[in-house]
Scaffold this active site. Structure first.
Site, PDB file in Angstrom:
ATOM      1  N   ASN A 144      53.595 -20.363   5.387  1.00  0.00           N
ATOM      2  CA  ASN A 144      54.993 -19.820   5.033  1.00  0.00           C
ATOM      3  C   ASN A 144      55.136 -19.409   3.727  1.00  0.00           C
ATOM      4  OD1 ASN A 144      57.713 -18.992   5.881  1.00  0.00           O
ATOM      5  ND2 ASN A 144      58.228 -20.671   4.371  1.00  0.00           N
ATOM      6  N   ASP A 150      50.176 -26.137  -4.918  1.00  0.00           N
ATOM      7  CA  ASP A 150      50.170 -24.731  -5.103  1.00  0.00           C
ATOM      8  C   ASP A 150      49.276 -23.965  -4.209  1.00  0.00           C
ATOM      9  OD1 ASP A 150      49.752 -21.939  -6.275  1.00  0.00           O
ATOM     10  OD2 ASP A 150      49.494 -22.763  -8.310  1.00  0.00           O
ATOM     11  N   LYS A 210      52.132  -8.087   3.009  1.00  0.00           N
ATOM     12  CA  LYS A 210      52.498  -8.601   3.959  1.00  0.00           C
ATOM     13  C   LYS A 210      51.994  -7.811   5.419  1.00  0.00           C
ATOM     14  CE  LYS A 210      55.473 -11.665   2.894  1.00  0.00           C
ATOM     15  NZ  LYS A 210      55.041 -13.113   3.073  1.00  0.00           N
ATOM     16  N   TYR A 227      54.126  -5.974  -2.287  1.00  0.00           N
ATOM     17  CA  TYR A 227      54.633  -6.745  -1.238  1.00  0.00           C
ATOM     18  C   TYR A 227      54.501  -6.127   0.073  1.00  0.00           C
ATOM     19  CZ  TYR A 227      57.748 -10.021   0.889  1.00  0.00           C
ATOM     20  OH  TYR A 227      58.671 -11.053   1.901  1.00  0.00           O
TER      21      TYR A 227
END
Length: 261
Positions: free
Chosen positions: A95, A68, A170, A166
């Protein structure tokens, strides 16, 4: 006629987090093809063990470790095990990342709960930070290494298709990459980041045919089609190889031309 092409990652030791599906899996396959020994992680034990078996049966040096990536303890243990197994860590691809289930992609910012925002930040930005922290710590005494992170075009362009959290996460991955690249350039550690556009991963396959997803991607990609995980993987190979020895702190869109619009 026997090919004389030199494997670009021959004898390199690589770690790929989130390597059991999608872009991560494509990176694992591409790195193995280029001669690397690869340790890859996944959050569950469902996909990793059978992939490891299949790759080993093909003669590859591939090892799965369940992890995790939100847990610093687990990430630290994985990096330590890589060094214990192979003696060093040459390449790391971070990733891990997705939108939290509670974080509605089409939700309005003022309707987003703090818990949902935090979870999306944790899944994307915090996981990248934790991974880099431990990877850099082992690369420093060995004299260098290469790290490549996965962001998204959501970290570069605003879209109606993803959440505010998000976007923030990012974009944070992009600047975290740049900060690390500057801090550790003199230590021979290169750090770059890839921003995939609309990519036809397993998650997209659950909702769209390839043709339908290409049509959707064409609304933002000047090339008129979606990106494939394999195309992203080829960029990771380049940025993690000696071919890109002069490149660090770079954001590489893999987006069918979206960033140019």
């Amino acid at each position: 006629m026997t090919s004389t092409r030199k494997s670009r990652l021959q004898s390199k030791i690589a770690l790929v987090t989130g390597g059991t599906k999608g872009i991560g899996k494509a990176v694992v396959l591409a790195f193995l093809r280029e001669g690397a020994s690869v340790v890859f992680t996944g959050s569950t034990g469902q996909d990793g063990p059978p992939l490891e078996r299949a790759l080993r049966e093909q003669g590859h040096d591939a090892t799965f470790m369940q992890c995790d990536s939100r847990s610093e303890q687990q990430i630290g243990d994985v990096v330590a095990r890589v060094v214990e197994m192979h003696g060093r860590l040459d390449i790391a691809v971070n990733n891990v990342g997705n939108i939290a289930p509670s974080d509605a992609p089409l939700g309005k910012l003022h309707e987003t709960s703090v818990d949902a925002f935090d979870e999306t930040i944790n899944r994307n930005l915090v996981t990248t930070f934790i991974s880099m922290k431990h990877e850099i710590a082992v690369m420093l005494p060995q004299g260098g290494g290469v790290i490549c992170n996965t962001s998204s075009m959501a970290g570069v362009r605003v879209s109606d298709a993803v959440s505010a959290a998000y976007h923030a996460a990012k974009a944070g991955v992009v600047h975290l990459t740049r900060k690390a690249a500057i801090q550790y350039a003199s230590d021979n550690i290169r750090v770059n980041v890839i921003a995939p556009g609309a990519t036809y991963t397993e998650q997209a396959q659950k909702r769209f045919t390839h043709e339908a997803f290409d049509e959707l991607a064409a609304s933002v990609h000047p090339l008129g089609r979606a990106v494939t995980p394999e195309e992203c993987a080829e960029v990771f190979v380049f940025l993690c190889s000696d071919e890109s020895a002069a490149i660090t702190g770079h954001l590489m869109p893999v987006d069918g031309g979206w960033a140019a619009k």
